[in-house]
Motif scaffolding. Structure first.
Motif, PDB file in Angstrom:
ATOM      1  N   GLY A  31       0.799  -1.214   0.000  1.00 43.32           N
ATOM      2  CA  GLY A  31       0.000   0.000   0.000  1.00 43.32           C
ATOM      3  C   GLY A  31       0.835   1.268   0.000  1.00 43.32           C
ATOM      4  N   LYS A  99       0.194  -2.218   4.449  1.00 48.10           N
ATOM      5  CA  LYS A  99      -0.498  -3.433   4.055  1.00 48.10           C
ATOM      6  C   LYS A  99      -1.008  -3.304   2.623  1.00 48.10           C
ATOM      7  CE  LYS A  99      -2.104  -4.423   8.751  1.00 48.10           C
ATOM      8  NZ  LYS A  99      -3.292  -4.529   9.632  1.00 48.10           N
ATOM      9  N   THR A 101      -3.766  -4.095   1.715  1.00 52.78           N
ATOM     10  CA  THR A 101      -5.155  -3.643   1.834  1.00 52.78           C
ATOM     11  C   THR A 101      -5.277  -2.227   2.395  1.00 52.78           C
ATOM     12  OG1 THR A 101      -5.254  -4.691   4.016  1.00 52.78           O
ATOM     13  CG2 THR A 101      -6.007  -5.996   2.125  1.00 52.78           C
ATOM     14  N   SER A 112      -2.191   0.351   9.833  1.00 50.70           N
ATOM     15  CA  SER A 112      -2.244   0.119   8.392  1.00 50.70           C
ATOM     16  C   SER A 112      -0.936  -0.454   7.840  1.00 50.70           C
ATOM     17  CB  SER A 112      -2.560   1.436   7.666  1.00 50.70           C
ATOM     18  OG  SER A 112      -3.870   1.880   7.977  1.00 50.70           O
TER      19      SER A 112
END
Length: 126
Positions: A31, A99, A101, A112
């Motif tokens: 990410g 991540k 996601t 995150s």
């Protein structure tokens, strides 16, 4: 995935430092790559992040105008250029991999990020 942060040290207020994060195993599918810091007795604080797709950068208010995050894809290294350092910038600085996601609205949250480097200490004297 491994991240190795380096470049910290002892500087005076107003000086500059460039932190490096050597990031093996990070692909464009992650990410983002971010920098966080933790001052003595305080929680981990977001500093800056660079999205893997698009390359947009995000900064904490305390870092805007003074810090710049950048990436050398060929060397899989992410940098944090810190200028006009202040004593309140004193902290252990960590780089982290976002991540897959990761949601943009959560890019400033430590939750995150899934892989973290060991940290490098920055001390700014007044």
């Amino acid at each position: 995935v491994q991240l190795q942060a380096s470049g910290g040290g002892l500087v005076q207020a107003g000086d500059s430092l460039r932190l490096s994060c050597a990031a093996s195993g990070i692909t464009s599918n992650s990410g983002a790559v971010g920098w966080f810091r933790q001052a003595p007795g305080k929680g981990r604080e977001f500093v800056a992040a660079l999205r893997s797709s698009g390359g947009n950068a995000y900064y904490a208010d305390s870092a805007k105008g003074r810090f710049t995050i950048s990436r050398d894809n060929a060397k899989s290294t992410v940098f944090l250029q810190m200028n006009s350092l202040k004593p309140e910038d004193t902290a252990v600085y960590y780089c982290a991999r976002g991540k897959v996601t990761l949601i943009l609205s959560q890019i400033r949250k430590a939750s995150s990020y899934d892989y973290w480097g060991q940290g490098t200490l920055v001390t700014v004297s007044s």
